[in-house]
Design an enzyme around this catalytic site. Structure first.
Site, PDB file in Angstrom:
ATOM      1  N   LYS A 131      -5.613   8.176  -3.226  1.00 42.31           N
ATOM      2  CA  LYS A 131      -4.455   7.344  -3.526  1.00 42.31           C
ATOM      3  C   LYS A 131      -3.322   8.212  -4.064  1.00 42.31           C
ATOM      4  CE  LYS A 131      -4.418   3.790  -2.677  1.00 42.31           C
ATOM      5  NZ  LYS A 131      -4.133   3.266  -1.296  1.00 42.31           N
ATOM      6  N   ASP A 191      -3.214  -2.130   2.157  1.00 47.22           N
ATOM      7  CA  ASP A 191      -2.314  -1.001   2.378  1.00 47.22           C
ATOM      8  C   ASP A 191      -1.114  -1.423   3.216  1.00 47.22           C
ATOM      9  OD1 ASP A 191      -2.066   2.122   2.288  1.00 47.22           O
ATOM     10  OD2 ASP A 191      -1.719   1.604   4.377  1.00 47.22           O
ATOM     11  N   GLU A 195       2.844  -1.752   1.842  1.00 48.90           N
ATOM     12  CA  GLU A 195       3.931  -1.008   2.484  1.00 48.90           C
ATOM     13  C   GLU A 195       5.043  -1.945   2.943  1.00 48.90           C
ATOM     14  OE1 GLU A 195       1.107   2.532   4.386  1.00 48.90           O
ATOM     15  OE2 GLU A 195       1.794   0.860   5.623  1.00 48.90           O
ATOM     16  N   SER A 252      16.685  -1.270 -22.555  1.00 51.58           N
ATOM     17  CA  SER A 252      17.447  -1.932 -23.618  1.00 51.58           C
ATOM     18  C   SER A 252      17.087  -3.420 -23.694  1.00 51.58           C
ATOM     19  CB  SER A 252      18.944  -1.793 -23.348  1.00 51.58           C
ATOM     20  OG  SER A 252      19.300  -2.546 -22.189  1.00 51.58           O
TER      21      SER A 252
END
Length: 331
Positions: A131, A191, A195, A252
């Protein structure tokens, strides 16, 4: 819960006396071949005689053979070639030389799961899928570390297929980090979905949509690039190193509040429904059929036209100029 294995669970000695043929010497191929050789395995690399990689493999001290010669020599044959080429290479150059007791290997389940490669019943068919990119697989190994990897068994003719997968994964260094057991189906479908819906298709379209929205509203393209594309890496690096909690802790209060307020307005229920459609088209073979048709019969006309069109987007030109100002980026 997915099962995990480490070096202590692997028997590297199962590779003793075996020849491992690595077909291909690209991103993953170079890493697998060199790591296995450094682990004491007998490795050969199978390449076309005119491949640019022949010189690189020899420079790395590896024995290089033609693809068919490598298949003949290999007790283990690892297919590390592009998905669209794997089936033809297997049928014409690998399959005729596979013998009973051999081990056929993949780093991605696409061709086996979608029946483009149909191995003989008397061989083991397994997957070892790191991976991480090949250069990371290699450098982590050299540092005494490893990259987490998946293993899966499609066909267990010998009764030792899982043990062979663990041994190979150990040989490339994965046992140092962790080896996770999955299936060809699960690896392939998750997979492809990742993608298309998130990592490539989803993220790039999100960045383009943000860029276009700001430019169309009259803001300078350079400002749009910085805010919607360049800074994506800052956020993903935080997520990668410490999860969403690290990212939210590091940004923030303004950014965190905006995250909660607007995120679900962008990723709506309609978006989630479309993700389910994408997954369904992967599961039922629609995507695989289109991909195979495009690359093996369609001459890649649609693919290349789309690539060309995408390259003409304004953000590419703006990005090229702005990246010249960033001395820390690797050229």
């Amino acid at each position: 819960m997915i099962k995990k294995y480490y070096d202590k669970d692997c028997n590297l000695k199962l590779l003793n006396g075996k020849t491992i043929a690595i077909i291909g010497f690209g991103s993953q191929g170079h890493a697998h071949a060199q790591n296995l050789a450094d682990s004491g395995a007998n490795v050969v690399v199978g390449l076309r005689p005119d491949s640019d990689s022949v010189k690189e493999a020899k420079k790395a001290g590896l024995k290089v053979l033609g693809i068919e010669e490598a298949a003949k020599a290999g007790d283990f044959v690892m297919m590390l070639v592009p998905d669209e080429r794997a089936a033809q290479i297997y049928r014409e150059q690998i399959a005729p030389h596979m013998k009973k007791g051999n081990v056929l290997m993949f780093a991605h389940g696409f061709n086996v799961h979608f029946s483009q490669v149909q191995p003989a019943k008397d061989i083991d068919v397994i997957m070892v899928a790191p991976k991480g990119p090949g250069h990371t697989v290699r450098t982590q190994y050299q540092e005494g570390k490893g990259v987490p990897s998946l293993i899966a068994v499609h066909q267990d003719a010998s009764g030792k297929a899982k043990d062979y997968a663990l041994a190979y994964a150990c040989g490339i260094g994965a046992g140092r980090a962790g080896i996770l057991e999955t299936s060809f189906k699960e690896e392939t479908e998750t997979d492809l979905f990742g993608e298309q819906a998130v990592l490539c298709g989803g993220v790039t379209e999100l960045m383009k949509a943000g860029f276009d929205t700001l430019v169309e509203a009259g803001y300078e393209p350079e400002m749009a690039y910085f805010e919607c594309i360049h800074e994506m890496k800052l956020i993903i690096d935080l997520v990668n190193s410490g999860g969403f909690e690290m990212m939210l802790y590091s940004i923030s209060n303004t950014a965190e509040y905006g995250n909660y307020r607007s995120g679900k307005r962008i990723i709506t229920e309609d978006t989630r429904k479309e993700m389910k459609r994408v997954l369904s088209e992967i599961q039922d073979g629609t995507f695989a059929s289109e991909f195979i048709q495009e690359f093996n019969a369609g001459g890649q006309a649609r693919f290349l036209a789309t690539r060309r069109k995408e390259s003409e987007h304004l953000l590419n030109k703006v990005g090229q100029e702005l990246r010249k100002m960033m001395s820390w980026l690797k050229k």
